[in-house]
Design an enzyme around this catalytic site. Structure first.
Site, mmCIF file in Angstrom:
data_model
loop_
_atom_site.group_PDB
_atom_site.id
_atom_site.type_symbol
_atom_site.label_atom_id
_atom_site.label_comp_id
_atom_site.label_asym_id
_atom_site.label_seq_id
_atom_site.Cartn_x
_atom_site.Cartn_y
_atom_site.Cartn_z
ATOM 1 N N GLU A 60 86.903 67.997 49.918
ATOM 2 C CA GLU A 60 87.664 68.257 48.686
ATOM 3 C C GLU A 60 87.698 69.735 48.321
ATOM 4 O O GLU A 60 88.750 70.269 47.939
ATOM 5 C CB GLU A 60 87.101 67.450 47.507
ATOM 6 C CG GLU A 60 87.442 65.965 47.546
ATOM 7 C CD GLU A 60 86.490 65.134 48.389
ATOM 8 O OE1 GLU A 60 85.529 65.714 48.959
ATOM 9 O OE2 GLU A 60 86.692 63.910 48.497
ATOM 10 N N HIS A 129 81.436 56.927 40.773
ATOM 11 C CA HIS A 129 82.870 56.697 40.964
ATOM 12 C C HIS A 129 83.596 56.344 39.676
ATOM 13 O O HIS A 129 84.704 55.825 39.719
ATOM 14 C CB HIS A 129 83.089 55.558 41.975
ATOM 15 C CG HIS A 129 82.921 55.971 43.404
ATOM 16 N ND1 HIS A 129 81.824 56.646 43.860
ATOM 17 C CD2 HIS A 129 83.729 55.808 44.483
ATOM 18 C CE1 HIS A 129 81.942 56.868 45.163
ATOM 19 N NE2 HIS A 129 83.094 56.376 45.568
#
Lengths: 327, 314
Positions: A60, A129
Site C-alpha cells: 500500500e 479490518h
C-alpha cells in the site's frame, strides 16, 4: 432515473472518467484480473486494458506513493485500497506526501489523486479490518474527504473527486455496496460537488446529522419516530471536508434540536467538530444540548453481540432523539 | 562543472555561516564533500529528465539550475525562495527546472520516483527519472516496496544511493545487514553498479551509459555512489561518531581537488582560471545571502492560499 446498486454506480463513475480522460488510471490490489475485491472494477480491465487498470502487489505504501508521484507530473491516478483499514500502512503517503506537496513546493505541485475504497466497520472483521478513517484523514489540511451513502452520491462524488485538482478520499461504505438507489441514466453527466450536504428527509422536530453507513440507519429511525409523532430531518453530510456548515445550521435553525450519528469513534470525531461549530455559531437556536451517537471507544471486538454493542444502532439513536426532544 | 561544484561548496559554506548567525531556521543538511555525485549525475541527463532527492537537497536544486538566490531565499524562509519559504532547507522544489523535491521522510520519496517514471512510460516518453537517496533509506519499507514496483513495472529510474557511510550518526556497518549496499538491488533483479562518488568523471560517464540504455528500453538501474560528507548530519551535529583521521583521509580525496588536478594535468585549467571560478562562486553565494536578506516574506494574508489548489479564474 433507474435503479442500480452502489457498486454499479461506482463502476459507472470509474468507467466514465477513464473514458473521458486518458490521464486517469486505476491502480490497486486485485483491481484488474480479479475485478476488485468487492467487484467495483468489474469489466474495466477488458474495456480499458492493462495499461490503465493495474494490479499491484500488496504494497500500500508503495503504490499509494507511486500514485502521488504520477499525479505530481500530471496524471490523475485513482488508487484503490482494498479497505481503508489497509490505507493505514500507506498513512505516510496519504497524509505526509499527497496533501503537503502543494504547500511545501510553494504552490508548484498540486496532486490530483483519488484514493478510494471501502471504509468503516463491516461485519465481524475484528479490530484491524473495521476502521472508519474519516477523522484521521479529515484532520490533515490539504486533503478532501467524502463519504457517499447512496448509489447516486457514490457516482456523483467519485466523478467529482477524479476531476478535482487536489487529493480526495472517497470513503465508500463497505456495508452498502449491494444497496440500491435511483441514479440518473448513464448519458446524463452526474457530478455532485464536494462540500455539499443533502437533506435526505425533511422534518421539523429534530435534525439528525449523519453520513455514510449511518444515513440508512437515520432514515429507518426517522420512519419509526414518525409513528411517535416526532418529525426528524435527516441531513447527510456527504462530505466531511469541506464540511457544509450552512446546511447543518439551516436545519438546526428550523428544528432547534440536533443529534449527530457517526460511524467513527467518538474521541476527536466528526461529531465533536460538528457540535463545536453549531454551538459556536448558532448557540441561540438550540433548545436542548446536542447529543452524539458514535462507536464505543474500544477496538472493535469480533464477537457479534459485542460488535453490535459497539456500533451506533436504532435503539441508541432513538434514545438520543427522545432526550433532545424531552419526549 | 567545476564551476558548479565550487558553487555548491561555497553556497553550503555560506548557508552554514548564516545558520550559525540564526538567519536560517529548522534543520540544515550540507552537501560539502558530495559535490561530484549530483554534478556528475546531472551532467549525464537531459534538462527535462526528472530529478527527485531526499532532504540533503540544496545541491540538487543548484545543479538543476535553480538560482542560488532562490535557494538561499528558501533557507531564509522568504517568498522569493524556490518554495516560497514554505518548504525550507529540506523541501526545495523547482518545477520549471524539473527538480521534484526535496523530501524529508527517509525513503518516502522513492515511491514518488516510481510514480514519475510510471508517468513517463505511460505517456510513451523517453524521459529518465533520477532518484537520489542516502544509505539510510535502504532499510525503509517504502524503499523496498518501491524497488519491487519499479522492477515489476520496468520503470525508467536510476536509483542513486549516495552512500556517505552514515545515516545521521549510525554507520552503514551498524545499520545494514549487507556487506555492500549495491546488493540490495540484486534482490529485486535490478542491475547494480558501484561508482566512486569522489570522481566527477566516473559518476558522469557511468550514469551517461546507464541513462542511454534506459532511453532505448525502459528499465531500472541501481548505482551505489561511494562518497563522504565532511560536515555532520546537520548543522547541530559535531559528528563525534567518526575519527579525525577518517575525515582527513576523505578530505585528501576531495572531489573538487581531484577534478582540478585532472583538468590541470590535461592543460585545460590554470591556477589563475581556477581562482577566477572560485572567486565567482564565492561572489554568487554572497550575493545570494544579500538577496535573501532583503527579500520579503510571504504576507500573512496568503497563509491559506497554498493549502488547496484552485484553478485560476479567467
Amino acid at each position: 432515473m433507474r435503479e442500480i446498486t452502489y457498486r454499479q454506480a461506482l463502476n459507472e463513475a470509474l468507467a466514465e472518467e477513464l473514458e473521458r480522460d486518458p490521464n486517469v488510471f486505476l491502480m490497486g490490489e486485485e483491481v484488474a484480473e480479479y475485478h476488485g475485491a468487492y467487484k467495483v472494477s468489474q469489466g474495466l480491465l477488458e474495456r480499458f486494458g492493462p495499461k490503465r487498470i493495474i494490479d499491484t502487489p500488496i504494497s500500500e505504501n508503495g503504490f499509494a506513493g507511486l500514485g502521488v508521484g504520477a499525479a505530481m507530473v500530471g496524471l490523475r491516478p485513482i488508487i484503490e485500497f482494498m479497505t481503508f483499514s489497509f490505507s493505514l500502512v500507506a498513512f505516510d503517503q496519504v497524509v505526509n506526501n499527497a496533501p503537503n506537496m502543494f504547500t511545501m513546493s510553494g504552490g508548484q505541485f498540486n496532486v490530483p489523486i483519488t484514493f478510494r475504497g471501502p471504509n468503516g466497520p463491516a461485519h465481524q472483521l475484528g479490530a484491524t479490518h473495521s476502521h472508519a478513517t474519516e477523522c484521521l484523514y479529515a484532520n490533515a489540511p490539504g486533503l478532501k474527504v467524502c463519504t457517499p451513502a447512496t448509489p447516486r452520491d457514490a457516482k456523483g462524488l467519485l466523478k467529482t473527486a477524479v476531476r478535482d485538482d487536489n487529493p480526495v478520499l472517497v470513503l465508500e461504505a463497505e456495508l452498502l455496496y449491494s444497496s440500491k438507489g435511483m441514479v440518473e441514466p448513464p448519458d446524463e453527466e452526474l457530478l455532485i460537488p464536494l462540500g455539499e450536504a443533502e437533506v435526505k428527509r425533511e422534518g421539523g422536530d429534530v435534525s439528525i446529522v449523519c453520513y455514510a453507513q449511518t444515513v440508512p440507519l437515520a432514515l429507518a429511525v426517522a420512519a419509526q419516530l414518525e409513528e411517535e409523532d416526532i418529525s426528524a430531518e435527516i441531513v447527510d453530510l456527504r462530505s466531511i471536508k469541506p464540511l457544509d456548515e450552512r446546511a447543518i445550521f439551516d436545519s438546526v435553525a428550523k428544528t432547534h434540536r440536533v443529534v449527530i450519528v457517526e460511524q467513527d469513534r467518538p474521541f476527536c470525531g466528526v461529531g465533536a467538530e460538528v457540535c463545536y461549530r453549531i454551538q459556536k455559531n448558532i448557540f441561540d437556536e438550540l433548545d436542548a444540548p446536542i447529543m452524539r451517537v458514535s462507536q464505543e471507544d474500544v477496538p472493535m471486538p469480533y464477537n457479534e453481540r459485542l460488535e453490535k454493542a459497539v456500533l451506533p444502532n436504532a435503539g441508541k439513536l432513538i434514545a438520543a432523539v427522545k432526550k433532545v426532544c424531552y419526549a | 562543472m567545476l564551476a558548479l561544484m565550487l558553487l555548491i561548496r561555497r553556497f553550503e559554506e555560506r548557508a552554514s555561516q548564516q545558520y550559525q548567525a540564526q538567519k536560517i531556521g529548522g534543520f540544515c543538511h550540507l552537501y560539502i564533500g558530495q559535490e561530484a555525485v549530483v554534478t556528475g549525475a546531472v551532467a549525464a541527463v537531459r534538462d527535462d529528465d526528472y530529478i527527485i532527492t531526499a532532504y540533503r537537497d540544496h545541491a540538487h536544486a543548484l545543479a538543476r539550475g535553480t538560482s542560488s538566490d532562490a535557494c538561499m531565499a528558501e533557507l531564509f524562509g522568504k517568498e522569493t525562495g524556490c518554495s516560497r519559504g514554505l518548504g525550507g532547507s529540506m523541501h526545495f522544489f523547482d518545477k520549471k527546472n524539473h527538480m521534484y523535491g526535496g523530501h524529508a521522510i527517509v525513503g518516502a520519496h522513492v515511491p514518488l520516483a516510481a510514480g514519475m517514471a510510471f508517468a513517463s512510460k505511460y505517456r510513451g516518453e523517453d524521459r529518465v527519472t533520477l532518484c537520489f537517496f542516502g544509505d539510510g533509506a535502504i532499510n525503509q519499507g517504502a524503499f523496498h516496496e518501491a524497488l519491487n514496483l519499479i522492477a515489476l513495472y520496468k520503470l525508467p529510474v536510476v536509483l542513486i544511493c549516495e552512500n556517505n557511510l552514515f545515516a545521521m550518526g549510525t554507520s552503514v556497518k551498524r545499520s545494514t545487514s549487507l556487506k555492500q549496499i549495491v546488493d540490495r538491488a540484486e534482490g529485486y533483479d535490478i542491475p547494480g553498479e558501484i561508482v566512486d562518488g569522489m570522481n566527477f568523471r566516473e559518476v558522469r560517464d557511468k550514469l551517461a551509459e546507464i541513462v542511454d540504455s534506459i532511453r532505448k528500453d525502459p528499465h531500472p538501474a541501481f548505482v551505489e555512489v561511494r562518497t563522504y560528507r565532511y560536515r555532520g548530519h546537520s548543522m547541530s551535529d559535531p559528528a563525534s561518531y567518526r575519527t579525525k583521521e577518517e575525515l582527513e583521509k576523505y578530505r585528501l580525496d576531495d572531489p573538487i581537488t581531484r577534478l582540478r588536478a585532472q583538468l590541470t594535468r590535461e592543460g585545460k585549467l590554470t591556477n589563475e582560471r581556477f581562482d577566477q571560478i572560485d572567486k565567482k562562486a564565492k561572489e554568487t553565494a554572497l550575493t545570494a545571502v544579500k538577496f535573501a536578506e532583503k527579500s520579503p516574506e510571504l504576507p500573512l494574508e496568503k497563509l491559506y492560499d497554498y493549502t488547496y489548489f484552485k484553478k485560476p479564474t479567467a
